[in-house]
Write a protein that holds these residues in place. Structure first.
Motif, mmCIF file in Angstrom:
data_model
loop_
_atom_site.group_PDB
_atom_site.id
_atom_site.type_symbol
_atom_site.label_atom_id
_atom_site.label_comp_id
_atom_site.label_asym_id
_atom_site.label_seq_id
_atom_site.Cartn_x
_atom_site.Cartn_y
_atom_site.Cartn_z
ATOM 1 N N ARG A 93 -1.940 14.641 -10.838
ATOM 2 C CA ARG A 93 -0.830 15.558 -11.115
ATOM 3 C C ARG A 93 0.430 14.695 -11.218
ATOM 4 N N GLY A 94 0.942 14.556 -12.439
ATOM 5 C CA GLY A 94 1.918 13.488 -12.510
ATOM 6 C C GLY A 94 3.035 13.580 -13.510
ATOM 7 N N MET A 141 8.727 14.667 -6.763
ATOM 8 C CA MET A 141 7.305 14.769 -7.085
ATOM 9 C C MET A 141 6.489 15.120 -5.848
ATOM 10 N N ALA A 142 6.694 14.368 -4.772
ATOM 11 C CA ALA A 142 5.939 14.617 -3.545
ATOM 12 C C ALA A 142 6.224 16.000 -2.983
ATOM 13 N N TYR A 143 7.468 16.418 -3.054
ATOM 14 C CA TYR A 143 7.878 17.736 -2.543
ATOM 15 C C TYR A 143 7.110 18.855 -3.240
ATOM 16 N N ALA A 150 6.838 1.048 -2.079
ATOM 17 C CA ALA A 150 6.755 1.422 -0.655
ATOM 18 C C ALA A 150 7.148 2.877 -0.456
ATOM 19 N N LEU A 151 8.174 3.337 -1.176
ATOM 20 C CA LEU A 151 8.559 4.747 -1.087
ATOM 21 C C LEU A 151 7.429 5.629 -1.603
ATOM 22 N N TYR A 207 5.258 8.559 0.452
ATOM 23 C CA TYR A 207 5.238 9.950 0.009
ATOM 24 C C TYR A 207 4.000 10.311 -0.819
ATOM 25 N N HIS A 208 2.980 9.471 -0.734
ATOM 26 C CA HIS A 208 1.689 9.748 -1.375
ATOM 27 C C HIS A 208 1.812 9.940 -2.881
ATOM 28 N N VAL A 209 2.686 9.155 -3.491
ATOM 29 C CA VAL A 209 2.808 9.095 -4.941
ATOM 30 C C VAL A 209 2.325 7.717 -5.386
ATOM 31 N N THR A 210 1.204 7.691 -6.090
ATOM 32 C CA THR A 210 0.676 6.429 -6.593
ATOM 33 C C THR A 210 1.458 6.022 -7.837
ATOM 34 N N ILE A 211 2.008 4.823 -7.823
ATOM 35 C CA ILE A 211 2.794 4.337 -8.955
ATOM 36 C C ILE A 211 1.930 3.364 -9.746
#
Length: 614
Positions: free
Chosen positions: A157-158, A180-182, A218-219, A223-227
């Motif tokens: 989901r991105g 995004m994480a929110y 790192a952020l 926040y469990h967002v894979t970059i």
């Protein structure tokens, strides 16, 4: 604690019961909600309670505590569940791997009553439960009692962002990661240039330093967002090989093509894989996106006969030039796999003109309607992500029509050119931001334009595509939820509008006095009090209609409300203010003889301006 009813409340008990039955407002909406009697109350005695031996739950609770503080809910302590009974108002966070059968890897259960309990089978699941809590608290400290089991429909989901030519500020990207994480989006594709130590000749602006990327990654991990990084190849390689003609595909007239890497060249492949290695120093994702789109855009393989020769030598007389292209994709696939990374590509290179198949397991991101349809790719077993053109926001151009998509009940099965019957094999969907006209809109304008598109894609990839009767009701839902804790307002001008003398910390003055005025998108214009003309950067080499050459002058030009190159970001720093062009993202530098130039901050120290009001 359940609040005592107010006098006369019994008369309206039935109406209140009906209202309480509706799920509380979140984005994505809660599709599974069982109301119960009473409510949960968050207050000054609330604690975040975790098992001291559950490291994952403690990490989730620590992030939640920080976000609660940033959202204005005060300092909430994290307590050990073994230190006494759970009290009314407490939030209990649990990670229970035994629940994976019901919750999957990202789902969670939330129960609100005397206390509020969030349970995930994994750390990610528990984390997403805390995002729901934060959204519920955005509507007030009293939450209706009830229970939900909330599990995503799609794994990916991105959002995709091309910062590949036009530098986008890290502050803007950090806001994006938090939002995004929110909203439970978990994947950010970044096509961008990291400043290279191995290939300094490729370091044209606008790159990112490795430290900038490390902080952003790192952020994302927090926040469990894979970059996922992308270096587009073998086409669109001009940011990397414009100064390396020996790596460029050369046509039959002997003319090198600066945007095309020569897929037949061992040196070109070695160059590209060395970039993969260098990106591996800062990106931790287990995926690599190589793009692989538009290789022959504006041309065709007939102009490059040696490509066909290469393909036939390797694959036999029936091979096609497209096989040489797929061969390059597959070699990158194998190289990335050896580094522990799964390959991702765009779909339009899969024209059907190849006899060599793409390696199994390669994720195809489908954006364009070509001969090879999504159903064919799914039948061949390729993981397929929906990145449809209808989900695009092009800077200064096409914008996703969220209202229309909402009313059509669009979902990730709807690709360009085809809607497939089943979710099977579809990994998810994403919106994409492209800078085709780099000066067409500012970052702040793009952020406003993508506000509802981002929330709609979050809704359709996590839950149902049409949670409210109307698009207007969905927009109101999104407004109620708002932005993530820690979201920075980048539209706030840090000084009052007025006329100032600008002098740097070494006493060098910008020519003339300047009137600083706020633009509607939150930047500043600098208008010379003497000439009535505006500070602008316009000279030097243009990329995507944008002057991106460091060291070029900032001049006074005729003012225009629509000229984004006349907008400046005014940032408070130690000792004064920094001025950065809103489009080029290069800072204002003053020379000893008073000339104003633009430079990336890592090439020349930006001037720190002291403002004296008139």
């Amino acid at each position: 604690m359940i609040a005592a009813p107010l006098p006369g409340a019994a008369a309206s008990a039935s109406a209140a019961s009906v209202a309480a039955a509706a799920p509380p407002v979140t984005v994505p909406a809660l599709s599974d909600w069982t109301p119960q009697e009473g409510s949960y109350s968050f207050g000054r005695h609330t604690r975040l309670v975790v098992d001291v031996h559950d490291k994952e739950a403690r990490d989730v609770a620590a992030t939640l505590a920080e976000d609660l503080r940033q959202a204005g809910h005060g300092a909430v302590p994290v307590a050990d569940s073994g230190q006494g009974a759970v009290r009314g108002g407490d939030v209990v966070v649990r990670v229970d791997p035994a629940r994976e059968g019901a919750l999957g890897k990202e789902g969670y259960a939330l129960t609100a009553g005397r206390t509020l309990t969030i349970t995930g089978a994994t750390e990610a699941g528990a984390f997403y439960g805390t995002r729901t809590l934060l959204q519920l608290l955005a509507g007030g400290h009293r939450i209706p009692a009830g229970r939900t089991v909330d599990v995503p429909q799609y794994a990916e989901r991105g959002v995709g962002v091309c910062a590949c030519y036009i530098h986008i500020t890290t502050q803007w990207l950090e806001n994006l990661v938090r939002d995004m994480a929110y909203h439970k989006l978990n994947q950010l594709l970044l096509e961008l240039k990291v400043k290279s130590d191995a290939h300094p000749e490729a370091n044209s602006w606008g790159y990112y330093t490795k430290d900038e990327i490390r902080r952003l990654v790192a952020l994302g991990e927090k926040y469990h967002v894979t970059i996922i990084p992308e270096i587009n190849s073998p086409g669109h390689m001009d940011p990397w090989i414009e100064n390396r003609p020996e790596l460029q595909l050369t046509d039959s007239d002997g003319k090198p093509q600066p945007s095309r890497l020569d897929v037949t060249s061992p040196e070109a492949f070695a160059y590209y894989t060395s970039l993969i290695d260098e990106y591996g120093e800062v990106f931790t994702a287990d995926s690599w996106h190589m793009g692989a789109d538009e290789y022959m855009l504006g041309s065709d393989f007939a102009k490059y006969p040696h490509v066909l020769e290469y393909a036939r030598k390797k694959y036999g007389p029936g091979a096609t030039p497209q096989d040489a292209f797929i061969d390059f994709v597959n070699r990158v696939h194998d190289y990335a796999a050896a580094k522990g990374k799964r390959l991702r590509i765009w779909n339009d290179g899969l024209t059907g003109d190849n006899t060599v198949p793409v390696e199994p397991g390669t994720t195809v991101e489908h954006w364009l309607n070509v001969r090879t349809k999504p159903s064919e790719l799914l039948a061949q077993g390729y993981p397929l992500l929906n990145a449809s053109y209808s989900l695009y926001l092009v800077r200064g151009g096409f914008h996703m029509n969220t209202k229309s998509l909402y009313e059509q009940r669009w979902d990730p099965r709807s690709f360009e050119g085809e809607k497939v019957a089943s979710r099977e094999g579809i990994t998810g969907a994403k919106i994409s931001l492209w800078p085709d006209n780099g000066r067409g809109e500012t970052e702040n304008e793009v952020a406003e334009a993508m506000d509802l598109p981002l929330r709609y894609v979050a809704q359709t990839t996590w839950g149902v595509p049409h949670p409210d009767a109307t698009y207007e009701a969905f927009a109101a839902r999104a407004k109620t939820v708002g932005h993530a804790p820690g979201h920075r307002d980048l539209t706030r001008l840090p000084v009052a509008e007025g006329t100032y003398t600008l002098r740097d910390t070494q006493g060098r003055a910008a020519p003339a006095d300047w009137r600083i005025s706020r633009t509607p998108d939150g930047y500043a214009t600098l208008t010379s009090a003497a000439t009535g003309r505006c500070a602008e950067t316009r000279s030097g080499k243009l990329t995507l209609n944008t002057p991106l050459q460091p060291g070029t002058p900032v001049t006074q030009e005729t003012c225009s409300a629509t000229n984004t190159l006349q907008r400046w970001q005014l940032t408070k720093v130690r000792g004064g203010y920094r001025l950065t062009n809103a489009i080029t993202q290069m800072a204002l530098h003053v020379t000893a003889d008073g000339r104003l130039l633009q430079y990336p901050a890592d090439q020349q120290p930006p001037a720190v301006w002291r403002l004296a009001a008139h």
